[in-house]
Design a protein around this motif. Structure first.
Motif, PDB file in Angstrom:
ATOM      1  N   LEU A  19       0.814  -1.214   0.000  1.00  0.00           N
ATOM      2  CA  LEU A  19       0.000   0.000   0.000  1.00  0.00           C
ATOM      3  C   LEU A  19       0.848   1.265   0.000  1.00  0.00           C
ATOM      4  O   LEU A  19       0.437   2.294  -0.529  1.00  0.00           O
ATOM      5  N   ARG A  20       2.029   1.204   0.599  1.00  0.00           N
ATOM      6  CA  ARG A  20       2.905   2.375   0.615  1.00  0.00           C
ATOM      7  C   ARG A  20       3.323   2.764  -0.801  1.00  0.00           C
ATOM      8  O   ARG A  20       3.495   3.927  -1.100  1.00  0.00           O
ATOM      9  N   LYS A  22       1.595   1.416  -3.740  1.00  0.00           N
ATOM     10  CA  LYS A  22       0.416   1.430  -4.610  1.00  0.00           C
ATOM     11  C   LYS A  22      -0.422   2.697  -4.401  1.00  0.00           C
ATOM     12  O   LYS A  22      -0.929   3.261  -5.352  1.00  0.00           O
ATOM     13  N   ARG A  23      -0.563   3.118  -3.154  1.00  0.00           N
ATOM     14  CA  ARG A  23      -1.363   4.298  -2.825  1.00  0.00           C
ATOM     15  C   ARG A  23      -0.601   5.208  -1.850  1.00  0.00           C
ATOM     16  O   ARG A  23      -0.960   5.306  -0.673  1.00  0.00           O
ATOM     17  N   ASN A  25      -0.419   8.469  -1.612  1.00  0.00           N
ATOM     18  CA  ASN A  25      -0.982   9.781  -1.273  1.00  0.00           C
ATOM     19  C   ASN A  25      -2.157   9.726  -0.307  1.00  0.00           C
ATOM     20  O   ASN A  25      -2.707  10.768   0.040  1.00  0.00           O
ATOM     21  N   ILE A  26      -2.549   8.550   0.130  1.00  0.00           N
ATOM     22  CA  ILE A  26      -3.672   8.441   1.058  1.00  0.00           C
ATOM     23  C   ILE A  26      -3.209   8.843   2.458  1.00  0.00           C
ATOM     24  O   ILE A  26      -2.159   8.409   2.924  1.00  0.00           O
ATOM     25  N   ARG A  28      -2.931   8.640   6.267  1.00  0.00           N
ATOM     26  CA  ARG A  28      -2.997   7.501   7.180  1.00  0.00           C
ATOM     27  C   ARG A  28      -3.029   8.016   8.618  1.00  0.00           C
ATOM     28  O   ARG A  28      -2.431   9.037   8.937  1.00  0.00           O
TER      29      ARG A  28
END
Length: 93
Positions: A19-20, A22-23, A25-26, A28
């Motif tokens: 996830l770091r 792949k995504r 800009n989310i 956390r």
């Protein structure tokens, strides 16, 4: 049970890395210091800890009198495989 729980933690550490990248800009609710390098270090240490815990689970306790170490370990391996397959089937279904 502890060895099966370690499989979940292995998946969590792998998901954190995935996830770091792949995504990225989310937002956390947590922060790991040193950016991606820190995430790699934490996940690497976590994965090593999980594999060590799984390995230690194959050592029989001294209070347990077992006939054959091979039989004891095969029961553990087959039990882990037998109990790991149903969630994968349910997920694929």
């Amino acid at each position: 049970t502890a060895q099966l729980a370690m499989f979940v933690y292995i998946a969590l550490f792998a998901a954190a890395l995935w996830l770091r990248y792949k995504r990225p800009n989310i937002a956390r609710p947590y922060a790991i210091p040193f950016g991606k390098f820190g995430v790699w270090i934490i996940c690497f240490l976590g994965l090593i800890s999980c594999f060590v815990a799984i390995g230690l689970g194959f050592l029989p306790p001294s209070q347990l009198s077992i006939g054959s170490l091979f039989t004891y370990e095969m029961i553990l391996v087959l039990g882990m495989l037998f109990l790991s397959v149903p969630p994968l089937i349910i997920f694929a279904w």
